[in-house]
Design a protein around this motif. Sequence first.
Motif, PDB file in Angstrom:
ATOM      1  N   CYS A 115      -1.530 -42.612   8.907  1.00 46.81           N
ATOM      2  CA  CYS A 115      -0.474 -41.598   8.971  1.00 46.81           C
ATOM      3  C   CYS A 115       0.568 -41.969  10.027  1.00 46.81           C
ATOM      4  O   CYS A 115       1.778 -41.796   9.808  1.00 46.81           O
ATOM      5  CB  CYS A 115      -1.077 -40.225   9.284  1.00 46.81           C
ATOM      6  N   GLN A 139       1.322 -44.940  10.982  1.00 49.75           N
ATOM      7  CA  GLN A 139       2.063 -46.107  10.495  1.00 49.75           C
ATOM      8  C   GLN A 139       2.954 -45.766   9.312  1.00 49.75           C
ATOM      9  O   GLN A 139       3.894 -46.504   9.001  1.00 49.75           O
ATOM     10  CB  GLN A 139       1.072 -47.205  10.089  1.00 49.75           C
ATOM     11  N   GLY A 140       2.631 -44.653   8.614  1.00 52.67           N
ATOM     12  CA  GLY A 140       3.395 -44.265   7.434  1.00 52.67           C
ATOM     13  C   GLY A 140       3.161 -45.176   6.251  1.00 52.67           C
ATOM     14  O   GLY A 140       4.016 -45.301   5.367  1.00 52.67           O
ATOM     15  N   GLU A 141       1.966 -45.813   6.190  1.00 50.70           N
ATOM     16  CA  GLU A 141       1.690 -46.757   5.114  1.00 50.70           C
ATOM     17  C   GLU A 141       0.186 -46.771   4.817  1.00 50.70           C
ATOM     18  O   GLU A 141      -0.633 -46.774   5.740  1.00 50.70           O
ATOM     19  CB  GLU A 141       2.159 -48.158   5.507  1.00 50.70           C
ATOM     20  N   ASP A 142      -0.142 -46.759   3.547  1.00 50.34           N
ATOM     21  CA  ASP A 142      -1.535 -46.810   3.097  1.00 50.34           C
ATOM     22  C   ASP A 142      -1.716 -48.068   2.259  1.00 50.34           C
ATOM     23  O   ASP A 142      -1.415 -48.092   1.067  1.00 50.34           O
ATOM     24  CB  ASP A 142      -1.851 -45.564   2.256  1.00 50.34           C
ATOM     25  N   THR A 161       1.696 -42.007  -0.901  1.00 51.00           N
ATOM     26  CA  THR A 161       3.101 -41.853  -0.540  1.00 51.00           C
ATOM     27  C   THR A 161       3.238 -41.481   0.933  1.00 51.00           C
ATOM     28  O   THR A 161       2.494 -40.629   1.446  1.00 51.00           O
ATOM     29  CB  THR A 161       3.747 -40.762  -1.409  1.00 51.00           C
ATOM     30  N   ALA A 162       4.191 -42.095   1.604  1.00 48.66           N
ATOM     31  CA  ALA A 162       4.343 -41.911   3.041  1.00 48.66           C
ATOM     32  C   ALA A 162       4.519 -40.442   3.423  1.00 48.66           C
ATOM     33  O   ALA A 162       3.967 -39.982   4.429  1.00 48.66           O
ATOM     34  CB  ALA A 162       5.522 -42.738   3.552  1.00 48.66           C
ATOM     35  N   GLN A 163       5.275 -39.682   2.624  1.00 46.07           N
ATOM     36  CA  GLN A 163       5.525 -38.283   2.983  1.00 46.07           C
ATOM     37  C   GLN A 163       4.246 -37.452   2.949  1.00 46.07           C
ATOM     38  O   GLN A 163       4.174 -36.375   3.553  1.00 46.07           O
ATOM     39  CB  GLN A 163       6.555 -37.659   2.030  1.00 46.07           C
ATOM     40  N   LEU A 193       1.317 -38.685   4.029  1.00 47.05           N
ATOM     41  CA  LEU A 193       0.437 -39.168   5.091  1.00 47.05           C
ATOM     42  C   LEU A 193       0.687 -38.333   6.340  1.00 47.05           C
ATOM     43  O   LEU A 193       1.453 -38.690   7.228  1.00 47.05           O
ATOM     44  CB  LEU A 193       0.690 -40.654   5.361  1.00 47.05           C
ATOM     45  N   VAL A 194       0.034 -37.186   6.402  1.00 49.81           N
ATOM     46  CA  VAL A 194       0.228 -36.222   7.481  1.00 49.81           C
ATOM     47  C   VAL A 194      -0.978 -36.275   8.417  1.00 49.81           C
ATOM     48  O   VAL A 194      -2.115 -36.047   7.990  1.00 49.81           O
ATOM     49  CB  VAL A 194       0.379 -34.795   6.913  1.00 49.81           C
TER      50      VAL A 194
END
Length: 540
Positions: free
Chosen positions: A438, A440-443, A449-451, A453-454
């Motif tokens: 979360c 890093q904003g990347e899975d 989806t980055a949005q 990843l909370v």
Amino acid sequence: MNLSRRNFLKGAAFGTAGLGAASAAFLTGCAPQTPTEADLAETGASTSSDYPVQVLGAMDEAAETFEGDVVVLGCGPGGIACATRLAEEGARVLVVEKTTTVGGTGLVCSGNCYISLNSQYQQDQGLEADIPAFYKEWLEAVHYHCDHEVLSTYLRNCGRVVDWLLGYGFGFHMKETPATNGLTGFAYRISQPAKDSGNRQEVYGKMMDLVAQAGGAFHGECTGTELIVDDEGTVVGLRADRNGETVDFMAKAVVIASGGYGANREMIDQYAKNPLLGRDPVLNNGEGARMAWAAGAKQPWNLGALCVDTLYPIDADHVSYPGGVQALGNVMQDAGKARMHVNQLGRRFHSEDAFCWVPTYGGTNAVACDEPYLFVIADQAALDALKDSDETVDDAYLESMGALGVLFAGDTPEALAEAVGWDPAVFSEEFSHYNELCAQGEDPVFFKTAQHLVPYGAGPYYAVRMAPTPFGTCGDLNVTPRMEVRGVEPGSTVKGLYAVGTETVGTMHNDYYWALGQTVGWAHTSGVLAAEEIAANVLS
């Protein structure tokens, strides 16, 4: 309502070539032996001591016998559409229903993406559908695993059936949600009237009035038990139980419209991939399919496929609890609601994005991954927000969910793992890794989806046991485009037997149900198609 048969059949997507009449509808004489279980097993038909075939001339006398042109088993959307369309042709239809209710699941289903390809209703609003393009899109969505001709028949006829329903006063309205996979564009989709509007009850009642005016009748509190066949194996009637007494309904054809086995735990345990069981507002116990199998109907390749709905909180006995903590599992477009899902071992196993628009997709994935349930992880901020938005969620409610084994809590990830029964080290590592993704904003594994990843905030932390809950079955009987029930031999049918609605919707789907709202759309359309085939080739 007086509809010209010529005008209504204009554009119908199947031929009228020869089924031939269902012969010897009330045949008597020789006393052939009922097929044995060995006989049926040799042909590949299902045998069931609860639903044996009755052979005309070799069966016990019923307490009462009714005669008509067609017997329809089930008074839901498919059965009502079939009976009404037959009544328009002057047929005397005997509608046999286990409850006293007209409408069945049609009174409770959402039907929120009812397909209406090129209905006059939508064309009047300047919306025109590209049926071939939609057909190809559907095939891609189910990986081409369906009956292509049955699907084509549905798509080419659903629009005129919608206009037909509108003629009886059905209150459709335009669907105002974005496009989804397999359901692209407003030109394709409409919605049914709301469940509690009274419109469905009124229209279905009006349609059943027409059945009565044509000489037919509604027989409530009658549960089908066996099909009746003549000495050539043609289905010529239905035996039913009416409050403990045996009643026979004799006709030239029988239509199975009994809605699958979504409320039958034993059959779900036997045929489904996982023993899921949740909400089911009616009594769809599978008697229709079992009677048909005993009469020689083919069991479909996707027998056991479930119409899987969104996640519901569920206990160890697969009892579901809609409302309340269910909201913690609704991972929708709002990024603040996106949370981590883990399996029975406390590990992530799929992308939670699957639930960001169509919850059935994620639900079916859980089934495919052999996960009878999953856990949604929430922090204290999420629980506080839930309590603020839902007055039913208080400390007593949360304690009750904990006592039922639905909600688990722990001050730390390790403590939560111990409460659920996971390895604390495994879940703690998974939890920490998810928060890192979360940040890093990347899975890089599930490509969430980055949005969505909370990151999680402070504890305590909670796990809600959720399940992809079935609301019915979708693979019970195979049918031809004429709605004839297919037999076990290639190219054969069970003469005199037809099936519509949920019993047959698996012909258009893969090993899961994905096309939101299409069970009821298919029920209405298949009911009309079966009626027109019977009127043209059995009753004429």
